[in-house]
Motif scaffolding. Sequence first.
Motif, short mmCIF file in Angstrom:
data_model
loop_
_atom_site.label_atom_id
_atom_site.label_comp_id
_atom_site.label_asym_id
_atom_site.label_seq_id
_atom_site.Cartn_x
_atom_site.Cartn_y
_atom_site.Cartn_z
N GLU A 75 20.72 -21.55 -25.98
CA GLU A 75 21.06 -20.29 -25.33
C GLU A 75 20.09 -19.95 -24.20
OE1 GLU A 75 22.97 -17.96 -29.18
OE2 GLU A 75 21.25 -17.14 -28.13
N VAL A 76 18.82 -20.18 -24.40
CA VAL A 76 17.82 -19.90 -23.38
C VAL A 76 18.08 -20.75 -22.14
CG1 VAL A 76 15.35 -20.00 -22.82
CG2 VAL A 76 16.09 -19.11 -25.03
N LYS A 77 18.38 -22.05 -22.35
CA LYS A 77 18.67 -22.94 -21.23
C LYS A 77 19.92 -22.48 -20.48
CE LYS A 77 16.41 -27.03 -22.98
NZ LYS A 77 16.57 -28.40 -23.46
N THR A 78 20.94 -22.07 -21.23
CA THR A 78 22.16 -21.59 -20.59
C THR A 78 21.86 -20.34 -19.77
OG1 THR A 78 23.48 -22.46 -22.41
CG2 THR A 78 24.52 -20.80 -21.01
N ASP A 79 21.10 -19.42 -20.32
CA ASP A 79 20.75 -18.20 -19.60
C ASP A 79 19.98 -18.53 -18.32
OD1 ASP A 79 20.12 -16.07 -22.49
OD2 ASP A 79 21.98 -16.65 -21.52
N ARG A 80 19.05 -19.47 -18.41
CA ARG A 80 18.28 -19.85 -17.22
C ARG A 80 19.17 -20.48 -16.16
NH1 ARG A 80 12.86 -22.24 -20.10
NH2 ARG A 80 12.00 -20.21 -20.64
N ARG A 81 20.10 -21.29 -16.58
CA ARG A 81 21.02 -21.92 -15.61
C ARG A 81 21.89 -20.85 -14.94
NH1 ARG A 81 23.52 -26.78 -18.95
NH2 ARG A 81 23.26 -25.18 -20.51
N ILE A 82 22.34 -19.92 -15.74
CA ILE A 82 23.16 -18.84 -15.18
C ILE A 82 22.33 -18.03 -14.19
CG2 ILE A 82 24.31 -16.65 -15.72
CD1 ILE A 82 25.28 -18.02 -18.33
N LEU A 83 21.11 -17.72 -14.58
CA LEU A 83 20.23 -16.96 -13.68
C LEU A 83 19.96 -17.73 -12.39
CD1 LEU A 83 17.67 -15.41 -16.19
CD2 LEU A 83 19.46 -14.22 -14.92
N ARG A 84 19.71 -19.04 -12.52
CA ARG A 84 19.47 -19.86 -11.32
C ARG A 84 20.71 -19.90 -10.43
NH1 ARG A 84 16.41 -23.40 -14.65
NH2 ARG A 84 18.23 -24.69 -15.00
N THR A 85 21.87 -20.03 -11.04
CA THR A 85 23.12 -20.06 -10.28
C THR A 85 23.34 -18.74 -9.56
OG1 THR A 85 24.12 -21.66 -11.80
CG2 THR A 85 25.63 -20.37 -10.43
N LYS A 86 23.17 -17.64 -10.28
CA LYS A 86 23.35 -16.32 -9.66
C LYS A 86 22.34 -16.11 -8.54
CE LYS A 86 24.92 -12.86 -12.31
NZ LYS A 86 24.97 -11.86 -13.39
N HIS A 87 21.11 -16.55 -8.77
CA HIS A 87 20.08 -16.43 -7.74
C HIS A 87 20.47 -17.24 -6.51
CE1 HIS A 87 16.15 -16.03 -5.90
NE2 HIS A 87 16.14 -17.34 -5.72
N SER A 88 20.96 -18.44 -6.72
CA SER A 88 21.37 -19.31 -5.62
C SER A 88 22.54 -18.70 -4.84
CB SER A 88 21.75 -20.69 -6.15
OG SER A 88 22.16 -21.53 -5.11
N VAL A 89 23.50 -18.16 -5.54
CA VAL A 89 24.66 -17.51 -4.89
C VAL A 89 24.18 -16.29 -4.10
CG1 VAL A 89 26.78 -16.20 -5.35
CG2 VAL A 89 26.37 -18.37 -6.53
N MET A 90 23.33 -15.47 -4.71
CA MET A 90 22.82 -14.27 -4.04
C MET A 90 22.01 -14.65 -2.81
SD MET A 90 22.82 -10.92 -4.21
CE MET A 90 23.19 -10.47 -5.89
N LYS A 91 21.15 -15.65 -2.93
CA LYS A 91 20.32 -16.09 -1.81
C LYS A 91 21.21 -16.60 -0.67
CE LYS A 91 16.55 -19.34 -0.83
NZ LYS A 91 17.11 -20.27 0.10
#
Length: 191
Positions: free
Chosen positions: A4-20
């Motif tokens: 779950e932690v890895k999934t959350d981090r991937r989601i956060l990285r993806t959202k960060h990348s999209v936002m950036k």
Amino acid sequence: MEHEVKTDRRILRTKHSVMKSFLELYAEKEFEQITINEIAERANVNRGTVYLHYTDKYDLLDHCMEDHINALISRCKNREVSKSSHGMVQEPKPVFDYLQDHFSFFFTTFSNQRVFLFRDRLLHFIVVNLMDKMEQPDNPPVVDKELKAQFLASAFIGIVEWWIRQRMPHSSQFMAEQVKHLFEKNQVYSE
């Protein structure tokens, strides 16, 4: 649980990348010209991934504005707790520092046709902050508290907008001192 932690981090990285990617495009071109395909391509994700997290580019802009407003609120609240001060009103420098640190976003936002959305959210944040500071039960105000807060918040946003559109001709320290003097003159708080 570790998965779950890895999934959350991937989601956060993806959202960060999209936002950036969105913010880069937002700084380069008019909002109306930006497409989800461009955002996805720049973020190195497929467009379905963008739609998984945001309904459209307007939702993405709303999230971005909300993130900046929340960061400003957090900065003011942290300052109040750590220094027992009066947040943005007593010490506006952290607000100006934040604006300066995120110049590209704010310059683009204040230069964009959709500035009213951000301005309304920022106005609401400042009005609430000002009204909290104007509580003086032993000294009833001559001017209605809400009207005074609206007036001062509008003036503050006008100053911020001018400062950003002029590409920050003065330091955040200078701007904070000037705004603090204006608030003092308008009896937002006692000296």
